[in-house]
Design an enzyme around this catalytic site. Sequence first.
Site, mmCIF file in Angstrom:
data_model
loop_
_atom_site.group_PDB
_atom_site.id
_atom_site.type_symbol
_atom_site.label_atom_id
_atom_site.label_comp_id
_atom_site.label_asym_id
_atom_site.label_seq_id
_atom_site.Cartn_x
_atom_site.Cartn_y
_atom_site.Cartn_z
ATOM 1 N N CYS A 79 52.018 42.488 31.376
ATOM 2 C CA CYS A 79 51.917 41.049 31.114
ATOM 3 C C CYS A 79 52.456 40.739 29.724
ATOM 4 C CB CYS A 79 50.465 40.585 31.183
ATOM 5 S SG CYS A 79 49.857 40.331 32.838
ATOM 6 N N HIS A 80 53.167 39.639 29.624
ATOM 7 C CA HIS A 80 53.657 39.188 28.321
ATOM 8 C C HIS A 80 52.505 38.599 27.520
ATOM 9 C CE1 HIS A 80 57.381 39.224 30.674
ATOM 10 N NE2 HIS A 80 58.000 39.378 29.527
ATOM 11 N N MET A 115 48.211 35.221 35.669
ATOM 12 C CA MET A 115 47.376 36.376 35.331
ATOM 13 C C MET A 115 46.268 35.981 34.363
ATOM 14 S SD MET A 115 48.498 38.518 37.377
ATOM 15 C CE MET A 115 47.272 39.711 36.910
ATOM 16 N N GLU A 116 46.554 35.055 33.455
ATOM 17 C CA GLU A 116 45.529 34.595 32.518
ATOM 18 C C GLU A 116 44.415 33.854 33.256
ATOM 19 O OE1 GLU A 116 48.893 35.851 30.211
ATOM 20 O OE2 GLU A 116 48.781 34.608 31.993
ATOM 21 N N ASP A 130 26.810 41.128 34.613
ATOM 22 C CA ASP A 130 26.187 41.860 33.515
ATOM 23 C C ASP A 130 24.882 41.204 33.077
ATOM 24 O OD1 ASP A 130 26.065 43.833 31.342
ATOM 25 O OD2 ASP A 130 26.480 42.104 30.052
#
Length: 159
Positions: A79-80, A115-116, A130
Amino acid sequence: MKQEFSHLSAEGDPRMVDVSEKAVTARTAVAQTIVVLDEAIMDRLENDEIHTKKGPVFQTAILAGIMGAKRTSDLIPLCHPIGLDNCEVNIVVNERREVVITCTARVTGRTGVEMEALTGASVAALTIYDMCKGFSHEIEIRETKLLKKTGGKRDFKRA
């Protein structure tokens, strides 16, 4: 015509996509992840928030999702690195009592922000896991998907 994977060279080696010739455009991506929590956890829902000893679950997950989106290129090798113009994470409980996380990422640049957005939604979901695992491990993270993207070569919207 057979389409090739953009992250592989002609020899099949991994590579970063060269975006230097792409046009700079406004790009947006929206991703979603659904988290199913055990009823024992959902019974703790009060005023659209779950409180634990670790703090407010959804508020913490929103911050984690934004931080995750900003660090996507540190997590996914090809990924950039991009400077996000904006990132929003929203969390709601739907009528089926599922936790729906939506991450919207925006940038003006040569490469997209899918992707972000996907990373932001995923990290928010992992944070919920969590923070709630002390009550129950009957937690299911599912349906991480891209809902839509604009900008670049082609737009996409899930039907």
